[in-house]
Each structure stands twice: as C-alpha cells, then as structure tokens.
Design a protein around this motif. Structure first.
Motif, mmCIF file in Angstrom:
data_model
loop_
_atom_site.group_PDB
_atom_site.id
_atom_site.type_symbol
_atom_site.label_atom_id
_atom_site.label_comp_id
_atom_site.label_asym_id
_atom_site.label_seq_id
_atom_site.Cartn_x
_atom_site.Cartn_y
_atom_site.Cartn_z
ATOM 1 N N ILE A 95 4.493 28.706 -45.860
ATOM 2 C CA ILE A 95 4.812 27.689 -44.645
ATOM 3 C C ILE A 95 3.617 27.076 -43.872
ATOM 4 O O ILE A 95 3.716 26.033 -43.587
ATOM 5 C CB ILE A 95 5.932 28.212 -43.800
ATOM 6 C CG1 ILE A 95 6.725 26.892 -43.142
ATOM 7 C CG2 ILE A 95 5.479 29.187 -42.691
ATOM 8 C CD1 ILE A 95 7.814 27.339 -42.364
ATOM 9 N N LEU A 96 2.568 28.071 -43.857
ATOM 10 C CA LEU A 96 1.416 27.702 -42.828
ATOM 11 C C LEU A 96 0.490 26.598 -43.448
ATOM 12 O O LEU A 96 0.001 25.805 -42.695
ATOM 13 C CB LEU A 96 0.774 28.777 -42.577
ATOM 14 C CG LEU A 96 1.274 29.837 -42.091
ATOM 15 C CD1 LEU A 96 0.320 31.106 -41.689
ATOM 16 C CD2 LEU A 96 1.960 29.815 -40.687
ATOM 17 N N SER A 97 0.618 26.383 -44.852
ATOM 18 C CA SER A 97 0.050 25.354 -45.644
ATOM 19 C C SER A 97 0.756 23.936 -45.978
ATOM 20 O O SER A 97 0.428 23.243 -46.529
ATOM 21 C CB SER A 97 -0.698 26.125 -46.835
ATOM 22 O OG SER A 97 -1.347 27.125 -46.629
ATOM 23 N N ASP A 98 1.953 24.215 -45.804
ATOM 24 C CA ASP A 98 3.137 23.044 -45.912
ATOM 25 C C ASP A 98 3.492 22.294 -44.410
ATOM 26 O O ASP A 98 4.367 22.754 -43.918
ATOM 27 C CB ASP A 98 4.523 23.685 -46.428
ATOM 28 C CG ASP A 98 5.076 22.581 -47.246
ATOM 29 O OD1 ASP A 98 4.974 21.344 -46.537
ATOM 30 O OD2 ASP A 98 6.386 22.991 -47.828
ATOM 31 N N ALA A 160 -5.987 29.527 -36.250
ATOM 32 C CA ALA A 160 -5.723 28.589 -37.252
ATOM 33 C C ALA A 160 -6.835 27.600 -37.150
ATOM 34 O O ALA A 160 -7.607 27.080 -38.028
ATOM 35 C CB ALA A 160 -4.435 27.709 -37.225
ATOM 36 N N ARG A 161 -7.307 27.225 -35.850
ATOM 37 C CA ARG A 161 -8.162 26.453 -35.686
ATOM 38 C C ARG A 161 -9.797 27.044 -36.113
ATOM 39 O O ARG A 161 -10.394 26.293 -36.821
ATOM 40 C CB ARG A 161 -8.257 25.935 -34.248
ATOM 41 C CG ARG A 161 -9.373 24.936 -33.705
ATOM 42 C CD ARG A 161 -10.244 24.935 -32.205
ATOM 43 N NE ARG A 161 -10.129 26.118 -31.659
ATOM 44 C CZ ARG A 161 -11.004 26.990 -31.581
ATOM 45 N NH1 ARG A 161 -12.107 26.869 -32.501
ATOM 46 N NH2 ARG A 161 -10.982 28.252 -31.054
ATOM 47 N N ILE A 167 -13.245 26.763 -43.110
ATOM 48 C CA ILE A 167 -12.890 26.042 -44.531
ATOM 49 C C ILE A 167 -13.471 24.656 -44.701
ATOM 50 O O ILE A 167 -13.632 24.213 -45.762
ATOM 51 C CB ILE A 167 -11.512 26.204 -45.018
ATOM 52 C CG1 ILE A 167 -10.433 25.491 -44.311
ATOM 53 C CG2 ILE A 167 -11.165 27.729 -44.800
ATOM 54 C CD1 ILE A 167 -9.028 25.518 -44.985
ATOM 55 N N ARG A 168 -13.702 23.897 -43.618
ATOM 56 C CA ARG A 168 -14.054 22.568 -43.877
ATOM 57 C C ARG A 168 -15.478 22.466 -43.363
ATOM 58 O O ARG A 168 -16.143 21.343 -43.693
ATOM 59 C CB ARG A 168 -13.300 21.751 -42.753
ATOM 60 C CG ARG A 168 -11.687 21.383 -43.287
ATOM 61 C CD ARG A 168 -10.983 20.595 -42.048
ATOM 62 N NE ARG A 168 -11.709 19.310 -41.922
ATOM 63 C CZ ARG A 168 -11.597 18.663 -40.878
ATOM 64 N NH1 ARG A 168 -11.109 19.017 -39.926
ATOM 65 N NH2 ARG A 168 -12.119 17.422 -41.053
ATOM 66 N N LYS A 183 -5.606 24.634 -45.751
ATOM 67 C CA LYS A 183 -5.701 24.466 -44.150
ATOM 68 C C LYS A 183 -4.248 24.992 -43.592
ATOM 69 O O LYS A 183 -3.386 24.689 -44.304
ATOM 70 C CB LYS A 183 -5.765 22.641 -43.932
ATOM 71 C CG LYS A 183 -5.664 22.415 -42.481
ATOM 72 C CD LYS A 183 -5.725 21.048 -42.430
ATOM 73 C CE LYS A 183 -5.855 20.413 -40.884
ATOM 74 N NZ LYS A 183 -4.586 20.121 -40.213
ATOM 75 N N LYS A 184 -4.317 25.500 -42.608
ATOM 76 C CA LYS A 184 -3.198 26.133 -41.800
ATOM 77 C C LYS A 184 -2.574 24.742 -40.715
ATOM 78 O O LYS A 184 -3.493 24.357 -40.343
ATOM 79 C CB LYS A 184 -3.150 27.298 -41.265
ATOM 80 C CG LYS A 184 -4.078 28.315 -42.009
ATOM 81 C CD LYS A 184 -3.136 28.734 -42.940
ATOM 82 C CE LYS A 184 -3.861 30.001 -43.896
ATOM 83 N NZ LYS A 184 -2.847 30.482 -44.958
#
Length: 201
Positions: A95-98, A160-161, A167-168, A183-184
C-alpha cells in the motif's frame, strides 16, 4: 627486473574496475534496503497505534452508552467507522507504493478519528459521565493514543521522505530503478484541515 605482460596488467585493471563497480552497487543497494526497512518499521508503528485506538473504542463506547443510551446515531457512526477500519489495520506494505490504496486507507482512519471526535462531543452534554473515573481513564488513553498516532505518522513521513530522496538522487536512482525500489506515499492532512474554520461570534 621482470616485466609483467601487458595482458596481465589489463586483466588486473579490469578486475579492479569490476570490483569497484560491484562494491559501489552492493553498498548502494544495501543502503536502499536499510532505508526501505526503516520505512516499513515506521509503517508498522503507525499500524500499531491505529490498532491501539481500535482496541480502546469498544470500552469507550460501552462507558458512554451507560450514560447516553439514546445517542444511537453517534454509536452507529462509531461502530461503522470502527468496522471499516478493523479490516484495514494490518495490511501489506504494498500500500505504501500505491497512491490510491494509501489514500483510501488514510480516509478510513480519518473517518474513524472524526467519529470518535463526535462521540466525545456528545459526552459534553453529560456532566456525570465526564466525572466517571472509567470514562476519564479511557479518554486519557484515547488522547494519548491520538498523540502517538500523530508522532508515528510524522516519523513515517520522515522515513519515507529520506527514502524517496535517496531513490531519486543520482546515481542511486539508477540502481533503485534496476532493483525495483518504488516511491513511498506520505500521510497528508485531511481535507477538512485544509480549509480555515469558520469562527462566528
């Protein structure tokens, strides 16, 4: 002095380069895994606090019902919100990526929080309930839990930040994209909190 053959020098250079690239990849990948696990741990704490709130609700409702049994509409709203949230506490980390699923989850939890606020507003009409030691203890626990939820959500957003930034960032983003790191999502303020409240005198 014996000279090394050129092919041996070239082989050593290639091996050093391959070793350096592998070491860089391994360190970056392991760093991403560590941050991903940090986000998952923060998410588990959010779920833990939501579960704590969910467990307090039946006792709070039962105590209030003893004094305000005719407030059935509020009890129904709390029960419905609790049942919707009950199936949405311990859900997978996917769910963290959706974004859509995360928004639905947050909406369900926000609705439960709002229905609890309505229940507590009803209690203002019953001075004898506000003096009941059982109710006061449950109210304190609920307030403490709401504070813990706020702190857990902030810690999750911070984790998450940090993860999303990593990752970016170049060149980590190359390894993150190849390895499937996504991404979360963030917790955001509810829609009601976005508009200024009306104050009438």
């Amino acid at each position: 002095m014996k000279k090394f053959p050129k092919w041996l020098i070239a082989l050593i250079i290639v091996l050093v380069c391959v070793g350096g690239i592998f070491s860089c990849y391994k360190n970056t990948y392991n760093g991403l895994v560590s941050q991903d696990e940090g986000v998952d741990a923060a998410w588990a704490e959010v779920q833990n606090q939501y579960q704590r709130r969910l467990d307090l609700i039946p006792n709070l409702v039962a105590t209030v019902k003893g004094y305000a049994s005719h407030e059935s509409e509020v009890f129904t709203q709390v029960s419905e919100a609790r049942s919707k949230a009950g199936g949405q506490i311990n859900i997978s980390d996917d769910i963290l990526s959706d974004p859509e699923a995360f928004e639905r989850y947050q909406q369900i939890q926000d609705n439960l929080g709002a229905s609890l606020q309505r229940l507590l507003m009803v209690t203002e009409q019953y001075p004898e309930l506000k003096a009941d030691q059982n109710f006061l203890a449950l109210q304190d626990q609920l307030e403490g839990t709401e504070n813990r939820i706020t702190v857990a959500r902030k810690r999750y957003n911070d984790a998450a930040r940090s993860y999303n930034t990593k990752i970016r960032s170049f060149p980590t983003n190359l390894i993150a994209n190849m390895s499937g790191f996504e991404k979360k999502q963030y917790f955001a303020a509810s829609a009601e909190a976005q508009s200024a409240p009306k104050v009438e005198f």
